[in-house]
Write a protein that holds these residues in place. Sequence first.
Motif, mmCIF file in Angstrom:
data_model
loop_
_atom_site.group_PDB
_atom_site.id
_atom_site.type_symbol
_atom_site.label_atom_id
_atom_site.label_comp_id
_atom_site.label_asym_id
_atom_site.label_seq_id
_atom_site.Cartn_x
_atom_site.Cartn_y
_atom_site.Cartn_z
ATOM 1 N N ASN A 1 3.983 14.227 1.041
ATOM 2 C CA ASN A 1 4.411 13.019 0.338
ATOM 3 C C ASN A 1 3.237 12.373 -0.389
ATOM 4 O O ASN A 1 2.418 11.704 0.210
ATOM 5 C CB ASN A 1 5.005 11.995 1.317
ATOM 6 C CG ASN A 1 6.256 12.496 1.986
ATOM 7 O OD1 ASN A 1 6.194 13.203 2.974
ATOM 8 N ND2 ASN A 1 7.406 12.133 1.455
ATOM 9 N N GLY A 2 3.165 12.581 -1.696
ATOM 10 C CA GLY A 2 2.210 11.833 -2.510
ATOM 11 C C GLY A 2 0.757 12.165 -2.254
ATOM 12 O O GLY A 2 0.402 13.236 -1.775
ATOM 13 N N LYS A 3 -0.099 11.190 -2.564
ATOM 14 C CA LYS A 3 -1.551 11.370 -2.520
ATOM 15 C C LYS A 3 -2.085 11.073 -1.117
ATOM 16 O O LYS A 3 -2.684 10.037 -0.863
ATOM 17 C CB LYS A 3 -2.222 10.458 -3.538
ATOM 18 C CG LYS A 3 -1.772 10.706 -4.976
ATOM 19 C CD LYS A 3 -2.383 9.677 -5.921
ATOM 20 C CE LYS A 3 -1.908 9.894 -7.347
ATOM 21 N NZ LYS A 3 -2.471 8.864 -8.266
ATOM 22 N N ILE A 4 -1.889 11.982 -0.218
ATOM 23 C CA ILE A 4 -2.290 11.771 1.173
ATOM 24 C C ILE A 4 -3.804 11.854 1.330
ATOM 25 O O ILE A 4 -4.498 12.441 0.494
ATOM 26 C CB ILE A 4 -1.631 12.808 2.097
ATOM 27 C CG1 ILE A 4 -2.108 14.210 1.714
ATOM 28 C CG2 ILE A 4 -0.135 12.719 2.040
ATOM 29 C CD1 ILE A 4 -2.102 15.174 2.851
ATOM 30 N N ASP A 5 -4.310 11.241 2.401
ATOM 31 C CA ASP A 5 -5.713 11.463 2.747
ATOM 32 C C ASP A 5 -5.777 12.434 3.923
ATOM 33 O O ASP A 5 -4.773 12.710 4.584
ATOM 34 C CB ASP A 5 -6.452 10.147 3.029
ATOM 35 C CG ASP A 5 -5.991 9.453 4.291
ATOM 36 O OD1 ASP A 5 -5.939 10.112 5.344
ATOM 37 O OD2 ASP A 5 -5.697 8.247 4.241
ATOM 38 N N LEU A 6 -6.955 12.974 4.170
ATOM 39 C CA LEU A 6 -7.111 14.054 5.146
ATOM 40 C C LEU A 6 -6.764 13.620 6.567
ATOM 41 O O LEU A 6 -6.469 14.473 7.415
ATOM 42 C CB LEU A 6 -8.551 14.584 5.117
ATOM 43 C CG LEU A 6 -8.937 15.432 3.903
ATOM 44 C CD1 LEU A 6 -10.356 15.955 4.073
ATOM 45 C CD2 LEU A 6 -7.986 16.590 3.698
ATOM 46 N N ALA A 7 -6.792 12.318 6.840
ATOM 47 C CA ALA A 7 -6.451 11.873 8.193
ATOM 48 C C ALA A 7 -5.040 12.300 8.575
ATOM 49 O O ALA A 7 -4.766 12.556 9.754
ATOM 50 C CB ALA A 7 -6.587 10.352 8.291
#
Length: 998
Positions: free
Chosen positions: A571-577
């Motif tokens: 979903n979308g621009k996720i971050d690595l966390a």
Amino acid sequence: MGRKEQLIQLVEEFNQATANGLLQNASEETMRTWINRLLGVFGWDVSNTQQVLQERVLEKDERERLHNIGSRYIKPDYTLMNGTQRLFFLDAKRQDVNIHDDKAPAFQIRSYGWSIGAPYSIVTDFEEMAIYDCQGMPHISDTADFARLHYFEVRDYVENFDILEQYLGRERVLSAISQTRHNASDNLDRGFASFLCDIKLKLATSIAANNDGISIYELNLWSQIILNRILFIRVCEARGLETEGLLLDFQKKGFWEEFKQSSYLTFYEHYDGPMFERIDVIHRLVIGNEVFDELLTYLYYPSPYCFDVIPLKSISDIYDLFLGYHLEEKDGRLCNVLKSEFQKSNGAVTTPMSLVEATINATLPADRLAQMGVEDVMGTAILDPACGSGVFLVGVFDLLLRKITEEIKANPGCVDSQYYSIINGEPVLNLYGKKLIVSQCLYGIDINQESVEVAKLSLSLKIIDGYELQDYDVVGLYGSKILDGVGVNIKCGNTLVGSDVVTAFPSILKDPTELTNTNIFDWEAQFEAIAQKGGFDYVIGNPPYVEVKNYNVELPTMATYIKRRYRSSRNGKIDLAIPFIERGLEMLNDRGSLGFLVQKRFFKTEYGKGIRKFVSEGRLLREIYDYAETDLFADRITYVAILVCDKSHRQSESFTYTSSIGNIPVTVPKLMATETPWNFDDLGAQTMRLRKSAELGTLEDVCNIKVGVQVLWDPAYHILVEATDDDYVYGRTALQDNLKIEKAACRVLLCNEKFVPLSKRPETTYILFPYDVNEGEVAEITFSEYTRRYPLAGAYLSRHRSQIEANVQTLPMRREDLDKDEYWHLFTRANNHNAVYRKLCIPMTTQNPQAAVVMREDAYCDNANMFFIQLEDNTDQHLYALAGVINSTPFAYFSKMIANPQQGGFFKFNKQFLNPVPFPVQAFTEMNDKILEVASIAKQIEEYHSMMETSPSRANRLTPALIELWRQLDIVCCDLYGFTDEETALFMSNPRNDHRYA
């Protein structure tokens, strides 16, 4: 007797002893007896090492032993403690030391205090006392009064009792320091990290200049290992394991040859382990000694860095900041470059120890630890999957060390005697006991080899730390290869990418650079014994907050793999966390727990929907600790929480939620945590929201929320309008004043400026719009055609083309198939250019959700700060009814539960936050009487706003009627939501009123 009376009596006794000549030529030890009594007056128990640590007078044979190894043993005389936390230092001096004028003792005590981040420290011989601010870096040239907060002679003590109480009174000190965040340690960390970056660059440059065929990767790694080894030996010197000044002795004989020879022989024999592994390449390196000369100036007096007191956490923090950079070659020269993943945040940031400990304690809580015996503890496997410098591993080590020591006290036979020693009547884990914890319990992974080396350094320092010099022989620190095996469980690899990436994306095999940098890691193979037991017992850490898109250029396969491999990350621009949470849960055994310090944005954002669903469907939540504070990290505004997931907690129907405001744990039903945005502040309100969503439906059931247009470059394309006529727009852009542009070349742009809900939006901004839109079909206008139709607009863009192309990437820069002269002016994204119809506009960042009706069909909303709502049936009644509900108090009440909070009481009302808001779907679909009444009231409110806008002098007379209309709107909406009379009364007692009145 009160403290002031005790001080009066003590001063009188001292003055009498002085008058009788009893203190003439008194030794430092004599003066310490008076200082002990002074500390006692102010509430410190000098016999309690949880309050005061003293440098004790050594026996003759002990002093000779120290002398034989060259140790000057110059730690400050008193360390004032709160349990294990060092608060500040107090240094005792002989009476012949001139405390008022001598800059040496001032520099010494400020250096000690600054090195641990203490707010202040004190130097005294009882007859004189100086209190120094320790938050600024000390310099050897500073005068004695520089940064001195107070200076007193013994005759001044009673008169200045209140000041002494402030700095020495135990209760006052504990309260003040616990409530204050000091920047001293951060200054220490950043200054040292910056210095290490410079030294590493010079070291790597020397290696490259004196040795052939060394790659950039090797330059980064070898220079890192060499620096680690030197720093480790310096710490060992300061702690008495090596001769004080050993590195300076190497310098006299030619540093590099002496140091690498000792590393290969003496140090390897003494330490072995990860620190001094025999790496032939390093042993063969030729390096100029001038690099090390500069390094040593930072490691020895008069450097302000005191290695005998610097906390190991500070060393880890220094390295965390340092590791944010790496070496690259540009134009034939080496340079330090901030790693791409840290460029947006302007550098790495360290994790405060309080957050490290809180995360560890939440994941492995005291009640669970209390049920574990030594065998259970030693059989526990704990992983940090993005370990960095190793701060979480060190924190876990400390926890397990305390637990095992407590167990030995209660039952000495529970641990084999070879693993601990009895010192001063207390059990202390020796070298072998500590190594057992590291080798059996602690595991780490990091994609960066330099970080892995630093994590090993952190654990190595932890092994030798915490002992008094006279006990070194007892605990085994004078043995051989004392670090053998430390760090073998710290692996270099990419936790998120396994070998299946090669099967899924075989093209990566054709790019050796990308394959190497992706750093494939199969944890089941690397930690085979753990995998065979089903996985780790605990996964703990602080996963990186880096958007996956940052890897699109350097590691495109990894970025695509993550999106495909992890259910949570689509979903979308996720971050690595996000994928780290999913991966961490996969690495647990069937009763394991994961505890991460996370950016809590994913609790509410669209990109967090996947991980919210993953966690909620798995019934994994055990605890959330929500930090309301946003200044927990130095120089960063952050929104963080501790997330604890527990596979053994699946059968439970609830989890614990605690906000740092109030700090009261609340039991939350798991059904409250679904894939919809999370908010657990008011459980009663959240229950109502979920119930109303089920009963009535939600906003997304009746409309579509869309983003506005995004021009090529705002400074060039946004026209601030001063006047218009039938043919032209007159105004200015950021690039040119006194601008005249054809009106047909432009479109109205609606921005979030002085927004008033249910008001007609002023046409104060236009945009250049090189497109034709006919019956919903969008066609690009080439630049030559645009210029032919609109000569003024074309000429304006031509004048500023070079500046535009220097600041943004145009379409021909991205696509070689496009003519660079015909398509350079187009927008790089075509966002809803066909939205030529009546709509609602809704600003993104406000204190409450707001909406206004837009009747002009060809007006667009600004992508950066204004969304719009598309209705399938956009009659007047539908538009005004929808706008009326969105602007109501009940809708605001529900929407703010799930919106993303910002500073100053503002929220981000993005699509993902508005879509789940309860909405009276059936009433709206049927256009029943109450919905029509809302539409009518909303239309009246807009008319009143227009009258107030056109005739400001009438505003005061119209405001009472406007207030009544808003009240009526709220009452009807409460009825639409099916609230009881009691609930309606509650809403009406606190209506929203922000910007409702023009």
